[in-house]
Design an enzyme around this catalytic site. Structure first.
Site, PDB file in Angstrom:
ATOM      1  N   ASP A 149       0.823  -1.213   0.000  1.00 25.50           N
ATOM      2  CA  ASP A 149       0.000   0.000   0.000  1.00 25.50           C
ATOM      3  C   ASP A 149       0.859   1.266   0.000  1.00 25.50           C
ATOM      4  OD1 ASP A 149      -2.024  -1.737   0.112  1.00 25.50           O
ATOM      5  OD2 ASP A 149      -2.722  -1.215   2.135  1.00 25.50           O
ATOM      6  N   ALA A 150       1.975   1.210   0.717  1.00 25.25           N
ATOM      7  CA  ALA A 150       2.795   2.417   0.856  1.00 25.25           C
ATOM      8  C   ALA A 150       3.347   2.865  -0.499  1.00 25.25           C
ATOM      9  CB  ALA A 150       3.935   2.163   1.823  1.00 25.25           C
ATOM     10  N   TYR A 155       1.910   2.253  -3.426  1.00 26.28           N
ATOM     11  CA  TYR A 155       0.758   2.793  -4.156  1.00 26.28           C
ATOM     12  C   TYR A 155       0.535   4.262  -3.746  1.00 26.28           C
ATOM     13  CZ  TYR A 155      -3.971   3.076  -6.066  1.00 26.28           C
ATOM     14  OH  TYR A 155      -5.082   3.437  -6.775  1.00 26.28           O
ATOM     15  N   ASP A 156       0.578   4.485  -2.443  1.00 26.56           N
ATOM     16  CA  ASP A 156       0.364   5.848  -1.944  1.00 26.56           C
ATOM     17  C   ASP A 156       1.431   6.803  -2.478  1.00 26.56           C
ATOM     18  OD1 ASP A 156      -1.748   4.807  -0.575  1.00 26.56           O
ATOM     19  OD2 ASP A 156      -0.715   4.716   1.365  1.00 26.56           O
ATOM     20  N   SER A 185     -35.780  -5.498 -14.674  1.00 26.20           N
ATOM     21  CA  SER A 185     -35.803  -6.194 -13.384  1.00 26.20           C
ATOM     22  C   SER A 185     -35.878  -7.690 -13.668  1.00 26.20           C
ATOM     23  CB  SER A 185     -36.971  -5.719 -12.538  1.00 26.20           C
ATOM     24  OG  SER A 185     -38.159  -5.941 -13.235  1.00 26.20           O
ATOM     25  N   GLU A 195     -25.179 -16.769 -10.776  1.00 21.56           N
ATOM     26  CA  GLU A 195     -24.438 -15.656 -10.165  1.00 21.56           C
ATOM     27  C   GLU A 195     -25.071 -15.291  -8.836  1.00 21.56           C
ATOM     28  OE1 GLU A 195     -24.649 -12.312 -12.819  1.00 21.56           O
ATOM     29  OE2 GLU A 195     -23.858 -13.452 -14.519  1.00 21.56           O
ATOM     30  N   LYS A 247     -26.867 -13.043  -6.350  1.00 17.33           N
ATOM     31  CA  LYS A 247     -27.668 -11.827  -6.539  1.00 17.33           C
ATOM     32  C   LYS A 247     -27.260 -10.850  -5.445  1.00 17.33           C
ATOM     33  CE  LYS A 247     -32.339 -10.175  -7.463  1.00 17.33           C
ATOM     34  NZ  LYS A 247     -32.332  -8.996  -6.587  1.00 17.33           N
ATOM     35  N   ASP A 257     -26.864  -7.744  -3.072  1.00 17.40           N
ATOM     36  CA  ASP A 257     -27.879  -6.878  -2.490  1.00 17.40           C
ATOM     37  C   ASP A 257     -27.312  -5.470  -2.331  1.00 17.40           C
ATOM     38  OD1 ASP A 257     -30.311  -6.234  -1.551  1.00 17.40           O
ATOM     39  OD2 ASP A 257     -30.155  -7.346   0.334  1.00 17.40           O
ATOM     40  N   GLU A 273     -23.578  -3.910  -9.864  1.00 19.66           N
ATOM     41  CA  GLU A 273     -24.158  -3.616  -8.561  1.00 19.66           C
ATOM     42  C   GLU A 273     -23.091  -2.976  -7.681  1.00 19.66           C
ATOM     43  OE1 GLU A 273     -27.332  -4.578  -8.465  1.00 19.66           O
ATOM     44  OE2 GLU A 273     -27.925  -4.703  -6.351  1.00 19.66           O
ATOM     45  N   TYR A 281     -22.052  -7.197 -13.973  1.00 21.55           N
ATOM     46  CA  TYR A 281     -22.711  -8.456 -14.331  1.00 21.55           C
ATOM     47  C   TYR A 281     -23.398  -8.456 -15.692  1.00 21.55           C
ATOM     48  CZ  TYR A 281     -26.549  -5.973 -11.922  1.00 21.55           C
ATOM     49  OH  TYR A 281     -27.443  -5.045 -11.499  1.00 21.55           O
ATOM     50  N   LYS A 291     -28.964 -17.218 -15.469  1.00 23.71           N
ATOM     51  CA  LYS A 291     -29.119 -16.607 -16.796  1.00 23.71           C
ATOM     52  C   LYS A 291     -28.801 -17.663 -17.845  1.00 23.71           C
ATOM     53  CE  LYS A 291     -27.478 -12.234 -14.903  1.00 23.71           C
ATOM     54  NZ  LYS A 291     -26.400 -11.230 -14.821  1.00 23.71           N
ATOM     55  N   LYS A 350     -34.749 -16.549  -4.822  1.00 25.00           N
ATOM     56  CA  LYS A 350     -34.519 -15.772  -3.604  1.00 25.00           C
ATOM     57  C   LYS A 350     -34.082 -16.665  -2.432  1.00 25.00           C
ATOM     58  CE  LYS A 350     -35.305 -11.849  -3.634  1.00 25.00           C
ATOM     59  NZ  LYS A 350     -36.019 -10.679  -4.092  1.00 25.00           N
ATOM     60  N   CYS A 364     -25.499   0.076  38.099  1.00 26.40           N
ATOM     61  CA  CYS A 364     -25.119  -1.200  37.491  1.00 26.40           C
ATOM     62  C   CYS A 364     -26.089  -2.291  37.932  1.00 26.40           C
ATOM     63  CB  CYS A 364     -23.694  -1.573  37.903  1.00 26.40           C
ATOM     64  SG  CYS A 364     -23.259  -3.238  37.330  1.00 26.40           S
ATOM     65  N   CYS A 397     -23.761  -4.893  40.179  1.00 21.89           N
ATOM     66  CA  CYS A 397     -23.098  -4.537  41.440  1.00 21.89           C
ATOM     67  C   CYS A 397     -23.625  -3.224  42.031  1.00 21.89           C
ATOM     68  CB  CYS A 397     -21.583  -4.451  41.245  1.00 21.89           C
ATOM     69  SG  CYS A 397     -21.050  -3.000  40.327  1.00 21.89           S
ATOM     70  N   CYS A 416     -20.391   0.744  33.873  1.00 23.74           N
ATOM     71  CA  CYS A 416     -20.390   0.535  35.314  1.00 23.74           C
ATOM     72  C   CYS A 416     -19.029   0.986  35.830  1.00 23.74           C
ATOM     73  CB  CYS A 416     -20.603  -0.952  35.605  1.00 23.74           C
ATOM     74  SG  CYS A 416     -20.086  -1.457  37.246  1.00 23.74           S
ATOM     75  N   CYS A 428     -17.219  -5.316  40.455  1.00 25.69           N
ATOM     76  CA  CYS A 428     -18.442  -5.777  39.801  1.00 25.69           C
ATOM     77  C   CYS A 428     -18.279  -7.243  39.386  1.00 25.69           C
ATOM     78  CB  CYS A 428     -18.723  -4.909  38.580  1.00 25.69           C
ATOM     79  SG  CYS A 428     -20.173  -5.439  37.658  1.00 25.69           S
TER      80      CYS A 428
END
Ligand code: IVH
Length: 672
Positions: A33-34, A36-37, A82, A116, A118, A120, A176, A228, A293, A317, A411, A414, A429, A435
């Site tokens: 990552d470093a 890339y940064d 849909s 595939e 689905k 959400d 999605e 997709y 599909k 579903k 509490c 106690c 608490c 306690c």
């Protein structure tokens, strides 16, 4: 000069795009990552110096753009459809039969499908002209949607320019946008802590984040894309199957879900359903079913559409992750750190395949936010391995039956006073180890598998030990006698002996485990490891100042203060001293400097002959490696013994180097 800058800018953009592709599409990053940064900072610097070189599709634009005052409307070139739903195996069998009839196929012959997950989330359409993202929009009413281009540009997994030509001069890519569960939980936890907007589920979070007029807000949200489908396309695509089209999307730089499979015939579709349902809780993102599909694109054309859904696809579903049930009562639990958590007792209800009768209400503010009372019908959500939560009110009970939820004023265990620190959501608490609840929790944590790993010391037993005054704190565990244990409920002499042996065995531990076992606030396993590596032994950690602690990776001011407070408490120091005096010990820790496997993430899978996996992991960690439980984009090396299954397959698919046991032994002996 400018030509030179232009070349460098173009090179940096290509490099950053390539790394994005490796990370998001291939799941196999090749730079830390470093690095890339560093490339990103250089690009930003050059673009700031040469404004004429700026471009909306530069990777630097992912931070967001100035806010909009409204969303423009975008016409989809091809409508966004849909899907019809199937709720049972029979529904799916009917679908398969209908397709056989329409395609005039012999009932015995199998239709090729692509199955595939689905996802959400929120459907989006991304328009590319000459390989560049020009517009991104929501589904809207299917004919036109809202222009969310600036927001979509902030998603690191969306390619801003396509790779690997040729590509159509103009096309709409459909996919999605979703929020992974971990990111969602983190986001909500922070919002709850800071009084921000809490989302009910990852889908709402994704939708809300995409509908920000200020794209710099979107840039802060952990959103991702899976592509997709292709909507409008200029010219021909030159693919014969949907599956080939998905591979094409991948080669252009779009993330395509890794669970997508070609399946032949109805029974393979049903098998896929069972397999994915079993995996549902461990995917890391919400899915609400499976989309099947027809794979053959010619057959798709032949089948066509009915009103707003294709005839060639169907959504099967899964059981819903949210259900409505009655709130019967609320109890208040006291955690290890004293935090009082309200827990909803619910009329038992099936949620995504599991019976739920308790759910968390998080904290005091959450009860007020939800506006619920005992007797109401409430919405419960269970997803992944996160504990079930009450996320909203479905229907308040009649006034005469409604009882307000009253947060305790002391509490419940106690009776010590409660406190709420300014800026924190938790009410705690103040009894500390006075306690009994906190004592029990701290003992339970101490004995848990990832801490001292005392087998057989469960919740019920701890209750008895504390309630009878046999154990007051963790150091007392090591003074327990056989006669004391043998007299307890459901404790035969054999199990008492075993428990004492387990307590004895726990004395040989490691420094990270011991630090973790102490139960210092916000010091989890990873932080405990970092502390052990940094300080090398316990005394320097016990005497470290808050400033000294800040030098440890991942330790910020809050955690540093918790650690310093813990060791400033004489009771805590005494307990630690007693534990050590009773024989708890660990092998010397090799300090963080120059370990041979520093920075590498390894995964062990299958069985080993010369040692257990745990032993191998301990040895590898001692050499500086991080040992992870699953293969991912971040894995550097996989060690596979006989019986290795999906982890090995994933490593091979990702092109990650795999070692066998002799290879492991060589690695342990010689390093890399
Ligand atoms: S294909 C012509 N594939 O489901 C078919 N949709 O109910 C168009 N969805 O609006 C959709 N995962 O938001 C397709 N793998 C997937 C999907 C998927 C989720 C959503 C999408 C669509 C809705 C249809």
């Amino acid at each position: 000069m400018t030509d030179q800058a232009r070349n460098e800018v173009e090179q940096l953009r290509s490099q950053l795009e390539e790394h994005n592709y490796r990370y998001y599409v291939l799941d196999a990053p090749s730079i830390p990552d470093a690095e890339y940064d560093r490339l990103m900072r250089r690009l930003q610097e050059l673009e700031a110096q040469h404004p004429d070189l700026q471009s909306p599709n530069s990777p630097s634009q992912r931070v967001g753009a100035p806010p909009l005052d409204h969303f423009a409307t975008v016409q989809h070139r091809t409508p966004m459809l849909s899907l019809d739903n199937a709720f049972s195996d029979e529904d799916l069998a009917d679908f398969d039969r209908r397709l056989h009839d329409r395609l005039k196929l012999n009932p015995e012959s199998a239709i090729d499908y692509v199955a595939e997950p689905k996802l959400d989330g929120v459907a989006v359409s991304l328009t590319y002209a000459d390989g560049e993202l020009i517009t991104a929009s929501t589904r809207g009413d299917g004919v036109s949607g809202e222009d969310i281009t600036v927001n979509i540009r902030t998603l690191a997994s969306v390619p801003l320019r396509l790779r690997q030509p040729p590509w159509p001069a103009l096309m709409e890519v459909r996919g999605e946008v979703y929020m992974p569960q971990a990111g969602f939980e983190r986001y909500n936890a922070q919002a709850r802590e800071q009084g921000g907007k809490v989302f009910a589920n990852p889908r709402n979070a994704a939708a809300g984040s995409l509908r920000q007029l200020d794209s710099r807000m979107t840039a802060q949200r952990p959103l991702a894309l899976y592509a997709y489908a292709i909507g409008f396309v200029e010219g021909r695509l030159d693919c014969e199957t949907h599956f080939a089209m998905l591979q094409r999307l991948k080669s252009w730089g779009f993330p395509v879900n890794a669970k997508v499979r070609q399946v032949r015939g109805l029974s393979a579709c049903l098998d896929y359903y069972r397999a994915l349902e079993a995996e549902r809780d461990s995917l890391g993102y919400d899915i609400d079913g499976i989309v099947y599909k027809v794979d053959n694109l010619q057959q798709q054309v032949q089948l066509g559409f009915v009103s707003r859904a294709p005839r060639w696809a169907i959504a099967r579903k899964f059981p819903a992750q949210e259900q409505i049930t009655r709130l019967l009562d609320v109890e208040f639990q006291v955690g290890r750190t004293g935090a009082i958590t309200p827990v909803a007792r619910l009329e038992p209800v099936q949620v995504a395949g599991v019976t739920v009768s308790n759910a968390t209400l998080h904290n005091k503010d959450e009860i007020a936010r939800l506006g619920i009372a005992i007797g109401d019908r409430v919405i419960v959500r269970r997803a992944g391995d996160v504990i079930p939560q009450v996320i909203g009110s479905a229907e308040p009970a009649a006034d005469s039956l409604r009882q307000p939820i009253i947060f305790p004023s002391e509490c419940p265990v106690c009776q010590s006073p409660l406190e709420q620190i300014e800026g924190e959501a938790a009410v705690r608490c103040t009894g500390g180890l006075i306690c009994a609840a906190q004592r029990k929790e701290s003992i339970w944590h101490f004995a848990s598998r990832k801490a001292m790993d005392i087998d057989g010391l469960g919740e019920k037993l701890i209750d008895q030990l504390v309630d009878l005054g046999l154990v007051d704190n963790v150091a007392d565990l090591y003074a327990l006698q056989l006669e004391q244990l043998a007299g307890l409920e459901r404790m035969a002499e054999k199990s008492a002996t075993n428990l004492l042996q387990a307590i004895e065995n726990s004395k040989q531990t490691t420094l990270p485990r011991f630090i973790y076992a102490l139960g210092i606030r916000e010091v989890g396993e990873a932080t405990a490891k970092n502390l052990a590596l940094h300080f090398g032994d316990l005394p320097p950690l016990m005497d470290a100042s808050a400033e000294g602690l800040l030098a440890v990776p991942d330790v910020g001011p809050v955690v540093a203060a918790h650690i310093a407070d813990f060791f400033a408490n004489p009771g805590n120091r005494e307990r630690v001293d007693r534990l050590i005096a009773q024989g708890i010990q660990w092998p010397a820790v090799q300090r963080a400097a120059n370990l041979p496997l520093q920075g590498m993430t390894l995964v062990l899978t299958g069985s080993l002959e010369s040692m257990t996996r745990e032993e191998a992991a301990a040895k590898l960690e001692a050499m500086g490696a991080k040992v992870a439980g699953s293969v991912s984009a971040k894995t550097s090396l996989v060690i596979a013994g006989p019986g290795a299954g999906s982890k090995l397959a994933k490593a091979e698919a990702l092109g990650i180097e795999v070692l066998d046991e002799p290879g492991l032994l060589r690695l342990l002996e010689q390093g890399l």
